[in-house]
Design a protein around this motif. Structure first.
Motif, PDB file in Angstrom:
ATOM      1  N   LEU A 142       0.860  -1.192   0.000  1.00 44.85           N
ATOM      2  CA  LEU A 142       0.000   0.000   0.000  1.00 44.85           C
ATOM      3  C   LEU A 142       0.891   1.235   0.000  1.00 44.85           C
ATOM      4  O   LEU A 142       1.652   1.461   0.947  1.00 44.85           O
ATOM      5  CB  LEU A 142      -0.912  -0.006   1.224  1.00 44.85           C
ATOM      6  CG  LEU A 142      -1.969   1.098   1.299  1.00 44.85           C
ATOM      7  CD1 LEU A 142      -2.935   1.005   0.127  1.00 44.85           C
ATOM      8  CD2 LEU A 142      -2.729   1.018   2.619  1.00 44.85           C
ATOM      9  N   LYS A 143       0.804   2.027  -1.078  1.00 45.13           N
ATOM     10  CA  LYS A 143       1.646   3.215  -1.195  1.00 45.13           C
ATOM     11  C   LYS A 143       0.898   4.304  -1.937  1.00 45.13           C
ATOM     12  O   LYS A 143       0.321   4.064  -3.004  1.00 45.13           O
ATOM     13  CB  LYS A 143       2.955   2.885  -1.928  1.00 45.13           C
ATOM     14  CG  LYS A 143       3.880   4.099  -2.064  1.00 45.13           C
ATOM     15  CD  LYS A 143       5.123   3.768  -2.855  1.00 45.13           C
ATOM     16  CE  LYS A 143       6.002   5.014  -2.968  1.00 45.13           C
ATOM     17  NZ  LYS A 143       7.228   4.767  -3.786  1.00 45.13           N
ATOM     18  N   ASP A 144       0.895   5.484  -1.363  1.00 44.73           N
ATOM     19  CA  ASP A 144       0.323   6.672  -2.008  1.00 44.73           C
ATOM     20  C   ASP A 144      -1.107   6.444  -2.471  1.00 44.73           C
ATOM     21  O   ASP A 144      -1.493   6.835  -3.590  1.00 44.73           O
ATOM     22  CB  ASP A 144       1.191   7.122  -3.185  1.00 44.73           C
ATOM     23  CG  ASP A 144       2.601   7.516  -2.758  1.00 44.73           C
ATOM     24  OD1 ASP A 144       2.762   7.936  -1.594  1.00 44.73           O
ATOM     25  OD2 ASP A 144       3.535   7.369  -3.570  1.00 44.73           O
ATOM     26  N   GLY A 145      -1.891   5.759  -1.649  1.00 40.32           N
ATOM     27  CA  GLY A 145      -3.292   5.558  -1.970  1.00 40.32           C
ATOM     28  C   GLY A 145      -3.570   4.499  -3.014  1.00 40.32           C
ATOM     29  O   GLY A 145      -4.691   4.420  -3.527  1.00 40.32           O
ATOM     30  N   VAL A 146      -2.574   3.688  -3.356  1.00 41.12           N
ATOM     31  CA  VAL A 146      -2.750   2.612  -4.334  1.00 41.12           C
ATOM     32  C   VAL A 146      -2.389   1.285  -3.663  1.00 41.12           C
ATOM     33  O   VAL A 146      -1.344   1.177  -3.010  1.00 41.12           O
ATOM     34  CB  VAL A 146      -1.880   2.824  -5.586  1.00 41.12           C
ATOM     35  CG1 VAL A 146      -2.119   1.705  -6.596  1.00 41.12           C
ATOM     36  CG2 VAL A 146      -2.186   4.182  -6.213  1.00 41.12           C
TER      37      VAL A 146
END
Length: 320
Positions: A98-102
């Motif tokens: 999970l990174k930067d809302g993705v």
């Protein structure tokens, strides 16, 4: 295979991705990679700055290696998801980033839980709000899928119980029943492992404070559902053990019947053997040996010595 999903009018919509340029034009909330190729990993690294290592789905059970957060804000979770099929039920490892809302998910084969979520997200508006919702809904669907599998185990065990407990069972039927029971025991164990892993993952999400108030309550509901599944798996283990013991007991009873027949035959044949050995000693003074009726007399005595114990055993009910 690269599956990219974006939010459109409150629904999860899959985008067709054929090259890196098409991926660069999307604003996905979920990127699902099933056995990704090096080229697809390169697209992900170039577009999102996320590096996917080769060993990302290795079976490493240490919690520190399965649930952690990088310095750059990447959240890493590795979870097991159940595949319940008639050929080979199994647990499949899935790696989430999970990174930067993705949300990025990496796995080696298609999973029923993922198909279920994609179907629901297309049909139900506002089911998914962000990437964390995708992850929570996957765990929620996983708990529901495990519950359905437990119901299937119970139904199958009821059929085995009807065969084992409600009619005479021979060794062949008992062997088939043992095979069916062992299969359900294996599946029940995999479900137990699956829900335990889901509990650990959801608990980690709650501890990491990544969830808003609504998502936090949803996570608590998932944990309550998992607690109920735990008690049901324990009940099924008890039922499996009972049916296993009962089936083995019936096999032992059938074997004891065979041993009893051999025991009765051995006891019945001892007296005629004794009589034959006596008349085979050939002493000089044995008056029956010189009589014409001596041979039929010995045979009749042997028959009577066999019939007497058999009649006695039958009256005692030992031949049933």
């Amino acid at each position: 295979m690269l599956n990219v999903f974006v939010l459109a009018n409150g629904r999860l919509v899959q985008e067709e991705i054929e090259d890196a340029a098409a991926l660069a034009r999307t604003q996905p909330v979920w990127v699902d990679l099933e056995t990704p190729s090096p080229i697809e990993k390169g697209w992900i690294a170039a577009r999102f700055g996320v590096t996917i290592p080769e060993n990302i789905v290795d079976d490493d059970l240490e919690e520190s290696a399965r649930f952690y957060e990088e310095d750059n804000g990447e959240l890493h979770i590795r979870s097991d998801f159940l595949i319940d099929d008639d050929v080979a039920p199994r647990n499949v490892r899935v790696a989430f980033i999970l990174k930067d809302g993705v949300l990025f998910s990496v796995h080696g084969e298609d999973l029923p839980v993922f198909r279920l979520l994609r179907l629901r997200a297309r049909r139900i508006p506002a089911l998914i709000g962000d990437a964390k919702d995708v992850l929570l809904k996957l765990y929620d669907a996983d708990a529901e899928y495990s519950a359905d599998a437990l119901e299937g185990i119970y139904d199958n065990l009821e059929q085995v119980s009807a065969r084992v407990l409600k009619q005479d069972i021979d060794d062949q039927a008992a062997g088939a029943a043992l095979g069916a029971i062992a299969k359900e025991e294996d599946l029940n164990g995999r479900i137990r492992r699956n829900v335990m892993d889901t509990r650990r993952a959801v608990s980690f999400m709650m501890r990491s404070r990544m969830l808003n108030a609504e998502q936090f309550e949803e996570a608590r509901q998932i944990l309550r559902d998992i607690d109920s599944l735990d008690s049901h798996t324990a009940f099924l283990f008890d039922k499996i053990n009972f049916l296993m013991d009962a089936t083995v007991g019936f096999i032992n009873i059938n074997q004891n019947k065979i041993i009893k027949i051999f025991s009765v035959a051995s006891v019945a044949l001892l007296p005629p053997t004794l009589i034959a050995s006596i008349y085979g000693m050939n002493f000089q003074h044995m008056p029956e040996l010189g009589q014409t009726w001596g041979y039929p007399f010995a045979l009749g005595l042997m028959v009577a010595s066999v019939a007497a114990p058999i009649i006695w055993f039958r009256r005692k009910g030992w031949l049933r």
